[in-house]
Design a protein around this motif. Structure first.
Motif, mmCIF file in Angstrom:
data_model
loop_
_atom_site.group_PDB
_atom_site.id
_atom_site.type_symbol
_atom_site.label_atom_id
_atom_site.label_comp_id
_atom_site.label_asym_id
_atom_site.label_seq_id
_atom_site.Cartn_x
_atom_site.Cartn_y
_atom_site.Cartn_z
ATOM 1 N N MET A 142 68.062 14.133 -54.269
ATOM 2 C CA MET A 142 66.975 14.668 -53.447
ATOM 3 C C MET A 142 66.044 13.548 -53.000
ATOM 4 O O MET A 142 65.620 13.512 -51.834
ATOM 5 N N ARG A 143 65.709 12.621 -53.900
ATOM 6 C CA ARG A 143 64.834 11.500 -53.525
ATOM 7 C C ARG A 143 65.474 10.658 -52.428
ATOM 8 O O ARG A 143 64.813 10.248 -51.467
ATOM 9 N N LEU A 146 65.363 12.496 -49.107
ATOM 10 C CA LEU A 146 64.029 12.451 -48.504
ATOM 11 C C LEU A 146 63.780 11.106 -47.822
ATOM 12 O O LEU A 146 63.197 11.040 -46.736
ATOM 13 N N GLN A 147 64.223 10.021 -48.458
ATOM 14 C CA GLN A 147 64.052 8.696 -47.866
ATOM 15 C C GLN A 147 64.834 8.573 -46.563
ATOM 16 O O GLN A 147 64.328 8.063 -45.559
ATOM 17 N N ILE A 148 66.070 9.040 -46.578
ATOM 18 C CA ILE A 148 66.909 8.952 -45.381
ATOM 19 C C ILE A 148 66.323 9.803 -44.258
ATOM 20 O O ILE A 148 66.293 9.387 -43.084
ATOM 21 N N ALA A 149 65.833 10.995 -44.606
ATOM 22 C CA ALA A 149 65.220 11.855 -43.589
ATOM 23 C C ALA A 149 63.999 11.177 -42.980
ATOM 24 O O ALA A 149 63.753 11.274 -41.775
ATOM 25 N N ALA A 162 65.559 19.218 -44.265
ATOM 26 C CA ALA A 162 66.780 18.425 -44.111
ATOM 27 C C ALA A 162 67.251 17.871 -45.450
ATOM 28 O O ALA A 162 68.446 17.907 -45.768
ATOM 29 N N ALA A 163 66.315 17.351 -46.262
ATOM 30 C CA ALA A 163 66.677 16.791 -47.564
ATOM 31 C C ALA A 163 67.202 17.875 -48.497
ATOM 32 O O ALA A 163 68.177 17.674 -49.225
ATOM 33 N N THR A 167 70.907 18.137 -50.167
ATOM 34 C CA THR A 167 71.040 18.217 -51.622
ATOM 35 C C THR A 167 71.832 19.452 -52.033
ATOM 36 O O THR A 167 72.692 19.398 -52.915
ATOM 37 N N ARG A 168 71.540 20.577 -51.388
ATOM 38 C CA ARG A 168 72.253 21.817 -51.709
ATOM 39 C C ARG A 168 73.739 21.696 -51.400
ATOM 40 O O ARG A 168 74.592 22.145 -52.175
#
Length: 279
Positions: A142-143, A146-149, A162-163, A167-168
């Motif tokens: 998830m982290r 979030l960074q990529i998004a 999006a993150a 992840t899901r």
């Protein structure tokens, strides 16, 4: 069948007893306790009845239904024509064993915990280890998502949605759903703009001029980081106008940096400002 007995056996204090499993946990009968402890028939059952108030239904003991008794009788776990039957869990066995407090009882007690109930302990430990490892991997994914998004220019709800979606798909775990947020409103798909992008839409003015306008009219303020690099960040007015800080990769590929970007509506705002200045 949900309630089942397994036909493997184990030797306790020189006595072979059959392992019984009920709804995923090892259990024993009063007759089994009497057998391994070499006590007269009915000893364990009498101890249970005399201390009944100390035993918690479901945790220490399980009262079988007539259908369960019939099935276990057919499997040979219980004698035929058994009218009532109680299964004792590991926790319940510990309580009964306390009433059989001679040296022989303690020897049998140790073997029962180490050998009869050992499989249950191993399974529970394996479950905990597996869940803990899976949780760490999910948090890490998830982290990273979030960074990529953020690098892709997404912010706010868009970035989180999006993150979470990524992840899901990768792990099967839905952070938003686990927090009781099955639906999150996504803002309009608005591409975030740099000062250079804004300048192009305003008629090819420079990024320096754009930053000057944003600063002069209270949308952003400048600063320097610990390495002396200059940066812009939005003021409260700028945040309301769509300014957000995003993580971007440095041009020299040496890591990430925080950069101020703007929602597209800032173009119209600055165009009005420029038009007012020209007038």
């Amino acid at each position: 069948m949900e309630d089942s007995s397994k036909r493997n056996s184990v030797q306790i204090a020189g006595t072979d007893i059959r392992k019984i499993e009920y709804r995923g946990q090892q259990v024993v009968t009063f007759a089994m306790i009497d057998k391994v402890h070499k006590r007269p028939d009915g000893t364990a059952g009498r101890s249970f009845r005399e201390n009944r108030e100390r035993f918690v239904d479901g945790d220490d003991c399980i009262e079988l239904t007539s259908d369960e008794i019939r099935r276990m009788s057919l499997e040979g776990v219980l004698p035929r024509r058994t009218a009532r039957a109680t299964l004792i869990t590991k926790r319940g066995y510990l309580k009964i064993a306390k009433t059989l407090g001679d040296d022989k009882a303690w020897e049998v007690f140790d073997e029962m915990i180490e050998r009869y109930f050992a499989v249950e302990q191993i399974v529970e430990t394996a479950k905990v280890v597996h869940l803990d490892r899976a949780a760490r991997e999910t948090r890490l994914f998830m982290r990273q998502a979030l960074q990529i998004a953020g690098l892709a220019g997404l912010a706010g709800n868009q970035r989180l949605i999006a993150a979470n979606r990524s992840t899901r798909k990768a792990t099967g775990f839905d952070y938003l759903d686990s927090m009781g947020i099955p639906h999150m409103e996504a803002p309009q798909n608005d591409v975030l703009l740099t000062a250079t992008d804004i300048g192009k839409q305003l008629g090819a003015i420079s990024a320096i001029r754009v930053n000057h306008l944003l600063s002069e009219h209270g949308f952003q303020i400048g600063g320097r980081d610990s390495k002396g690099h200059g940066f812009w960040k939005p003021t409260e007015k700028g945040i309301k106008a769509g300014g957000v800080m995003v993580d971007v990769e440095r041009s020299n590929k040496t890591g990430q940096a925080r950069q101020l970007r703007w929602a597209s509506n800032i173009v119209a705002t600055l165009r009005d400002i420029i038009g007012g200045e020209a007038a």
